[in-house]
Write an enzyme that holds these catalytic residues in place. Sequence first.
Site, short mmCIF file in Angstrom:
data_model
loop_
_atom_site.label_atom_id
_atom_site.label_comp_id
_atom_site.label_asym_id
_atom_site.label_seq_id
_atom_site.Cartn_x
_atom_site.Cartn_y
_atom_site.Cartn_z
N GLY A 156 46.63 26.39 22.76
CA GLY A 156 47.06 25.23 22.97
C GLY A 156 47.86 25.81 24.26
O GLY A 156 48.10 27.00 24.80
N ILE A 158 50.69 24.02 24.05
CA ILE A 158 52.27 25.43 24.43
C ILE A 158 52.72 26.69 24.02
O ILE A 158 53.06 27.54 24.90
CB ILE A 158 52.93 24.30 23.08
CG1 ILE A 158 52.95 22.63 23.80
CG2 ILE A 158 54.61 24.44 23.53
CD1 ILE A 158 53.44 22.24 22.68
N ARG A 239 54.32 22.52 13.73
CA ARG A 239 54.75 21.47 11.90
C ARG A 239 55.82 22.17 11.14
O ARG A 239 54.81 23.22 11.02
CB ARG A 239 53.58 20.52 12.17
CG ARG A 239 53.62 19.27 13.26
CD ARG A 239 54.38 18.17 13.17
NE ARG A 239 53.70 17.33 13.73
CZ ARG A 239 54.23 17.00 15.00
NH1 ARG A 239 55.52 17.56 15.60
NH2 ARG A 239 53.55 15.94 15.79
N GLU A 268 60.94 16.72 6.76
CA GLU A 268 62.08 16.47 7.20
C GLU A 268 62.12 15.44 6.75
O GLU A 268 61.56 14.20 6.17
CB GLU A 268 61.15 16.25 8.60
CG GLU A 268 61.40 17.61 9.24
CD GLU A 268 60.51 18.16 10.51
OE1 GLU A 268 61.12 16.44 11.63
OE2 GLU A 268 60.74 18.91 10.98
N HIS A 286 63.94 19.15 15.10
CA HIS A 286 63.04 18.32 15.79
C HIS A 286 63.40 17.91 17.66
O HIS A 286 62.81 17.16 17.38
CB HIS A 286 62.48 17.68 14.78
CG HIS A 286 60.88 17.16 15.23
ND1 HIS A 286 60.14 17.33 14.33
CD2 HIS A 286 60.31 17.64 16.09
CE1 HIS A 286 58.77 17.09 14.76
NE2 HIS A 286 59.05 17.56 15.63
C1 DGY Z 1 55.19 16.05 19.31
O1 DGY Z 1 55.08 15.62 19.99
O2 DGY Z 1 54.30 16.53 18.60
C2 DGY Z 1 56.42 16.80 18.86
O3 DGY Z 1 56.86 17.07 17.44
C3 DGY Z 1 58.04 15.63 18.90
O4 DGY Z 1 57.60 15.58 20.51
#
Ligand code: DGY
Length: 322
Positions: A156, A158, A239, A268, A286
């Site tokens: 994606g 990122i 995640r 978490e 996180h």
């Molecule tokens: C998200 O935006 O999904 C991140 O895990 C927290 O910013």
Amino acid sequence: MGKILVTRKIPKAGVDLLKAAGHQVRLWPKSTVMPRKELLKAAKGADGVLSLLTDRIDDAFFDAAGERLKIVANYAVGYDNFDLAAFKRRKILAANTPGILTAAVAEHAFALMMACAKRIPEADRFTRAGKYKGWEPELLLGTELTGKTIGILGLGRIGAQVAQRAVRGMEMKAMYHDMKRNEAFERETGAVFATVDELLKASDVVSLHVPLLPSTRHLIDAKKLRLMKRTAILINTARGPVVDEKALVAALKAKRIAAAGLDVYEDEPRLAPGLAKLPNAVLTPHTASATVETRTEMSKLAAQAIIDVLAGKTPPNLVPLP
Ligand code: DGY
């Protein structure tokens, strides 16, 4: 004008936008998760909700909120806390914050990768503890990343930025796996498309960027960890449940892989037993998207989606419902 519930203290910019648009904002003032009972109580009568990834938004939430609710905008790009089928049944819109946190999270993945490769937290602890007695030829030897291979699972926004930074900034080679091939990206970066197993076998760094779905839960389990190189580094800014955390602890303990850089955890804020004790794990709470710029933009984007929907407009950041 509408009643808006904001379920946690967030940067002020988004709250100001909501107020400037004439909405009445109810803000959970604490920086802790709103207890479920409080959340359901506070949602009653809301026209819009600005939720956090720690709030489960499902049928029980919608029952508690009542008929007026039109939109829930998540202060996150991920939305695995949303029961999308329930949104669809209730004809309630869902929004998230895509795009604006890409650079912050890609930088964080990179920071974890460098911290693992150069053993920065270990070296920091060593130096502060007064253990540094002078230069040594083999003190805290790390590994170089230049020329090595990074494997991106999930291409994606990122994942693509992590690969671009690795290729351009560190002269690394890139491999990737995604549901579909991206030939333009391959031409741009020289990245090679591979199966998950091929990628795990060949990569020196594996960086996870898949969403949490039934198909990606425990994508990295004991079996997959065994495919990785003994010298490999695993990075997870996606995640927590994408990795079987107990299996990862075992692999790190046994030095089946060299190190892991984690920003997210399976349950978490709890950590798997033993994880915090491992010197070859670099752990952050996180905070991958936690830059002033990004968190401010996230609050504005989520707020704007609510303002748009309540004004009868379609915001660009609606989550597609199944
Ligand atoms: C998200 O935006 O999904 C991140 O895990 C927290 O910013």
